[in-house]
Design a protein around this motif. Structure first.
Motif, mmCIF file in Angstrom:
data_model
loop_
_atom_site.group_PDB
_atom_site.id
_atom_site.type_symbol
_atom_site.label_atom_id
_atom_site.label_comp_id
_atom_site.label_asym_id
_atom_site.label_seq_id
_atom_site.Cartn_x
_atom_site.Cartn_y
_atom_site.Cartn_z
ATOM 1 N N LEU A 8 0.845 -1.190 0.000
ATOM 2 C CA LEU A 8 0.000 0.000 0.000
ATOM 3 C C LEU A 8 0.879 1.238 0.000
ATOM 4 O O LEU A 8 1.759 1.390 0.847
ATOM 5 N N ARG A 32 -2.265 -4.813 -4.248
ATOM 6 C CA ARG A 32 -1.552 -3.541 -4.279
ATOM 7 C C ARG A 32 -2.582 -2.428 -4.385
ATOM 8 O O ARG A 32 -3.581 -2.565 -5.091
ATOM 9 N N ASP A 33 -2.328 -1.314 -3.672
ATOM 10 C CA ASP A 33 -3.247 -0.191 -3.717
ATOM 11 C C ASP A 33 -2.475 1.091 -3.440
ATOM 12 O O ASP A 33 -1.342 1.061 -2.963
ATOM 13 N N VAL A 83 -8.521 0.069 3.648
ATOM 14 C CA VAL A 83 -7.732 -0.856 2.831
ATOM 15 C C VAL A 83 -7.022 -1.879 3.704
ATOM 16 O O VAL A 83 -7.096 -3.088 3.462
ATOM 17 N N VAL A 84 -6.322 -1.421 4.731
ATOM 18 C CA VAL A 84 -5.545 -2.343 5.556
ATOM 19 C C VAL A 84 -6.459 -3.277 6.342
ATOM 20 O O VAL A 84 -6.159 -4.467 6.483
ATOM 21 N N TRP A 121 -7.373 -6.139 4.160
ATOM 22 C CA TRP A 121 -6.273 -7.085 4.010
ATOM 23 C C TRP A 121 -6.052 -7.898 5.278
ATOM 24 O O TRP A 121 -5.738 -9.079 5.213
ATOM 25 N N VAL A 179 3.493 -1.007 3.920
ATOM 26 C CA VAL A 179 2.933 0.324 3.689
ATOM 27 C C VAL A 179 4.091 1.295 3.508
ATOM 28 O O VAL A 179 5.029 1.293 4.299
#
Length: 172
Positions: free
Chosen positions: A16, A47-48, A60-61, A64, A75
């Motif tokens: 990330l 992937r972001d 996002v995290v 995941w 990150v």
């Protein structure tokens, strides 16, 4: 790094990038981490890139962390002291356990590279729901330092006397 005669265990990683200015086309620090991970034999499964916003980071995290297919999250960005840097505040609260020594060791090894400016790095690491999370500064040099001098060894199942590979193995 000490190795014993054991098999390498590839891990599933997500990368990330936290940035208000980078795009997928110029995300060099995210590219660096993804390339280092795959070069070491691991798999980048997600992937972001998100703006430096506490709630976007957590969204996002958290996804995941809840995904059993992701074992490690890398990150890059948002660990400084500017008004928009919020990675430690966003992600530290998600950790079940903090890897206290990571930030300390990162600052120690980067002292030779950037001198006392290393004190401005608020990088951190922790474990949440069995997922290991490393938060690095956004510069390519800092990502290379973090990966090459600390993270790569700790994600290698052959590193002795201990490593994180066994910790994040799902179903073990």
């Amino acid at each position: 790094m000490a190795h014993h005669d054991t098999d390498f265990q590839p891990l599933a990683l997500a990368v990330l990038t936290v940035s208000d200015t980078r795009t997928p086309d110029n995300d060099t620090s995210g590219d660096l981490l993804a390339e280092r991970a795959t070069g070491a034999g691991h798999n980048v499964v997600a992937r972001d890139l998100v703006r430096d916003d506490i709630y976007q980071l957590r969204r996002v995290v958290s996804a995941w962390i809840a995904d059993p297919a992701v074992q490690v999250v890398l990150v890059t960005g948002g660990t400084g002291f500017s008004g928009r840097d919020s990675t430690p505040e966003a992600l530290g609260v998600l950790f079940d356990k903090h890897v206290e020594g990571f930030g300390e060791l990162f600052r120690q090894v980067s002292l030779d590279e950037i001198g006392p400016s290393t004190i401005q790095s608020r990088c951190l690491a922790g474990v949440a729901n069995g997922t290991l999370i490393f938060c690095l500064p956004g510069s390519n040099n800092a990502c290379a330092t973090g990966w090459d001098k600390i993270i790569a060894n700790q994600l290698d199942s052959r590193t002795r006397p201990c490593n994180f590979a066994g910790l994040v193995s799902r179903g073990a």
